[in-house]
Write an enzyme that holds these catalytic residues in place. Structure first.
Site, PDB file in Angstrom:
ATOM      1  N   LYS A 225      12.541  -3.463   1.528  1.00 13.12           N
ATOM      2  CA  LYS A 225      11.456  -2.513   2.314  1.00 13.12           C
ATOM      3  C   LYS A 225      11.111  -3.703   3.292  1.00 13.12           C
ATOM      4  O   LYS A 225      10.921  -4.977   2.900  1.00 13.12           O
ATOM      5  CB  LYS A 225      10.323  -2.198   1.504  1.00 13.12           C
ATOM      6  CG  LYS A 225      10.669  -0.860   0.688  1.00 13.12           C
ATOM      7  CD  LYS A 225       9.447  -0.491   0.159  1.00 13.12           C
ATOM      8  CE  LYS A 225       9.485   0.824  -0.605  1.00 13.12           C
ATOM      9  NZ  LYS A 225       8.254   1.497  -1.049  1.00 13.12           N
TER      10      LYS A 225
ATOM     11  N   GLY B 235       3.014  -2.063   2.420  1.00 11.88           N
ATOM     12  CA  GLY B 235       4.001  -1.233   1.952  1.00 11.88           C
ATOM     13  C   GLY B 235       5.231  -1.955   1.317  1.00 11.88           C
ATOM     14  O   GLY B 235       5.917  -0.940   0.624  1.00 11.88           O
ATOM     15  N   ALA B 236       5.819  -3.006   1.602  1.00  8.73           N
ATOM     16  CA  ALA B 236       6.872  -3.497   1.055  1.00  8.73           C
ATOM     17  C   ALA B 236       6.551  -3.957  -0.276  1.00  8.73           C
ATOM     18  O   ALA B 236       5.884  -5.062  -0.624  1.00  8.73           O
ATOM     19  CB  ALA B 236       7.280  -4.724   1.923  1.00  8.73           C
ATOM     20  N   ASP B 237       6.928  -3.168  -1.242  1.00  7.55           N
ATOM     21  CA  ASP B 237       6.905  -3.491  -2.477  1.00  7.55           C
ATOM     22  C   ASP B 237       8.164  -3.295  -3.313  1.00  7.55           C
ATOM     23  O   ASP B 237       7.963  -3.223  -4.652  1.00  7.55           O
ATOM     24  CB  ASP B 237       5.642  -2.575  -3.121  1.00  7.55           C
ATOM     25  CG  ASP B 237       6.111  -1.216  -3.101  1.00  7.55           C
ATOM     26  OD1 ASP B 237       7.140  -0.726  -2.663  1.00  7.55           O
ATOM     27  OD2 ASP B 237       5.379  -0.395  -3.530  1.00  7.55           O
TER      28      ASP B 237
ATOM     29  N   ASP C 219       5.026  11.236  12.411  1.00  5.74           N
ATOM     30  CA  ASP C 219       4.557  12.614  12.969  1.00  5.74           C
ATOM     31  C   ASP C 219       3.132  12.453  13.770  1.00  5.74           C
ATOM     32  O   ASP C 219       2.170  12.575  12.771  1.00  5.74           O
ATOM     33  CB  ASP C 219       4.659  13.523  12.123  1.00  5.74           C
ATOM     34  CG  ASP C 219       4.532  14.929  12.593  1.00  5.74           C
ATOM     35  OD1 ASP C 219       4.058  15.174  13.716  1.00  5.74           O
ATOM     36  OD2 ASP C 219       4.765  16.019  11.797  1.00  5.74           O
TER      37      ASP C 219
ATOM     38  N   GLN D 237      -2.365   6.130   0.697  1.00  6.61           N
ATOM     39  CA  GLN D 237      -3.045   5.005   0.614  1.00  6.61           C
ATOM     40  C   GLN D 237      -3.977   4.696   1.707  1.00  6.61           C
ATOM     41  O   GLN D 237      -4.930   4.015   1.572  1.00  6.61           O
ATOM     42  CB  GLN D 237      -1.730   3.840   0.579  1.00  6.61           C
ATOM     43  CG  GLN D 237      -2.593   2.486   0.616  1.00  6.61           C
ATOM     44  CD  GLN D 237      -3.447   2.333  -0.439  1.00  6.61           C
ATOM     45  OE1 GLN D 237      -4.593   1.548  -0.315  1.00  6.61           O
ATOM     46  NE2 GLN D 237      -3.545   3.041  -1.816  1.00  6.61           N
TER      47      GLN D 237
ATOM     48  N   LYS E 246       0.782  -1.241 -17.104  1.00  7.62           N
ATOM     49  CA  LYS E 246       0.863   0.123 -16.248  1.00  7.62           C
ATOM     50  C   LYS E 246       2.268   0.700 -16.274  1.00  7.62           C
ATOM     51  O   LYS E 246       3.263  -0.325 -16.052  1.00  7.62           O
ATOM     52  CB  LYS E 246       0.307  -0.383 -14.908  1.00  7.62           C
ATOM     53  CG  LYS E 246       0.395   1.114 -13.856  1.00  7.62           C
ATOM     54  CD  LYS E 246      -0.354   0.908 -12.533  1.00  7.62           C
ATOM     55  CE  LYS E 246       0.729   0.296 -11.526  1.00  7.62           C
ATOM     56  NZ  LYS E 246       0.337   0.182 -10.215  1.00  7.62           N
TER      57      LYS E 246
ATOM     58  N   ARG F 259      -7.437  -0.274  -6.002  1.00 10.36           N
ATOM     59  CA  ARG F 259      -7.224  -1.862  -5.800  1.00 10.36           C
ATOM     60  C   ARG F 259      -6.327  -2.174  -4.773  1.00 10.36           C
ATOM     61  O   ARG F 259      -6.380  -3.191  -3.953  1.00 10.36           O
ATOM     62  CB  ARG F 259      -6.795  -2.343  -7.339  1.00 10.36           C
ATOM     63  CG  ARG F 259      -5.398  -1.818  -7.707  1.00 10.36           C
ATOM     64  CD  ARG F 259      -4.153  -2.571  -7.452  1.00 10.36           C
ATOM     65  NE  ARG F 259      -3.078  -2.561  -8.000  1.00 10.36           N
ATOM     66  CZ  ARG F 259      -1.846  -2.689  -7.627  1.00 10.36           C
ATOM     67  NH1 ARG F 259      -1.578  -2.997  -6.453  1.00 10.36           N
ATOM     68  NH2 ARG F 259      -0.875  -2.408  -8.301  1.00 10.36           N
TER      69      ARG F 259
END
Length: 337
Positions: free
Chosen positions: A241, A235-237, A165, A141, A70, A113
């Site tokens: 993060k 989220g931590a990738d 928000d 997501q 990818k 995925r």
């Protein structure tokens, strides 16, 4: 002459179903645990720091006899050119001949995925009677996480969504039921959806929490987490993060999707560097749990965590599924090389 299939985002979104993707993602986790996959080194290149870069992730699924990669690019200046800033393609090859099978858009496949991964973490680690879900983040997501969760845990009764928000959360929540029906063919009329800006109380009320933000500062505090909570950290990738307090990790049952990758860039990266946890705190990869090689939750009081940074293997396997379905559904373009 070789003929390959090319699938656009629109084509992929027409034929992929969430339950099918969940099955494929689960099969990849199991194959990885059985030593039937190889993950190759990631290539990252900065064309211009903080302005343009590319990311190439690749791997080999021996059980499926396919490999691929990818490639995702980000060019910030494209905004001024009225072009997408982020673009990605997945290429799938036969491991028997080396011939390309097809090329697909990466956006929808990655979204599907990733949703499947978060839900599988909850399926195998959350309490069986879990009814309340909290989604932290209202970006692209989030709808995929909700669709996947309702697929594996259809008995969920309440889903709260929070973002920085409240207006963003409210706008997202107002469209959830229609989007679930139209985009995923999921009926959610018995589920209560609620936007909230009361993060602490929402955390305390939730059996399952899924974090899908780009945060570099912990959002969820340890004192908010109740006994028995499950958290899927999505989220931590990348390095730096972090979405939840490091101290939450110290007393939790921790599982990861890919140990080496999570050590480098996952939610566990910073707690490890801080010395709050060590590698011994990681019980195993999710595939090990699915195959009963290790034990997961053993009581309703335990806090469980699934750290999922994402793997190219999931993209490649899901892309192969899309390519197979495209033949049956007569979708996509064929090109000769």
């Amino acid at each position: 002459m070789v003929e390959i299939k090319v699938l656009s985002k629109e084509a992929v979104s027409k034929i992929l179903k969430m339950d099918q993707v969940i099955h494929v993602v689960e099969s990849v986790y199991k194959a990885k645990s059985e030593g039937l996959t190889d993950v190759w080194p990631t290539v990252f290149y900065d064309f211009e720091t903080n302005k343009a870069d590319l990311d190439i992730k690749s791997g080999y699924l021996k059980n499926k006899q396919i490999f691929g990669h990818k490639t995702v690019t980000w060019f910030g200046a494209n905004v001024e050119k009225n072009l997408p800033t982020l673009f990605g393609l997945i290429a799938v090859y036969s491991a028997e001949t080396g011939i390309p099978i097809g090329i697909t858009d990466a956006f929808y496949i990655t979204s599907m995925r990733t949703g499947a991964a978060g839900a599988l973490g909850a399926l195998y680690l959350a309490r069986n009677h879990s009814e309340n879900l909290l989604i932290v983040g209202a970006g692209n997501q989030s709808i995929f996480q909700i669709a996947a969760m309702l697929t594996v845990l259809p008995h969920l009764k309440k889903i709260q969504v929070t973002a920085l928000d409240i207006a963003e959360s409210e706008k997202f929540v107002s469209s959830i039921q229609k989007r679930l029906q139209y985009e995923f063919d999921i009926c959610s009329k018995d589920v209560i959806f609620k936007a909230t800006d009361q993060l602490e109380s929402a955390v305390k009320e939730s059996d399952i929490i899924i974090t899908v933000t780009p945060s570099r500062t912990p959002i969820i505090k340890k004192e908010w987490i109740q006994k028995g909570t499950h958290i899927s950290c999505i989220g931590a990738d990348m390095k730096g993060k972090q979405e939840i307090d490091s101290d939450i990790m110290a007393s939790a049952i921790i599982f990861v999707d890919d140990k080496m990758h999570c050590l480098e860039v996952g939610e566990i990266e910073i707690p490890l560097k801080q010395g709050i946890i060590t590698e011994s705190n990681i019980v195993g990869e999710l595939g090990d749990l699915i195959l009963n090689k290790v034990i997961g939750r053993t009581s309703d009081d335990q806090i469980t965590i699934f750290d999922a940074t994402g793997m190219a293997l999931l993209d490649i396997a899901t892309a192969e599924l899309a390519l197979q379905l495209s033949e049956v559904n007569h979708v996509g373009l064929k090109s000769k090389l």
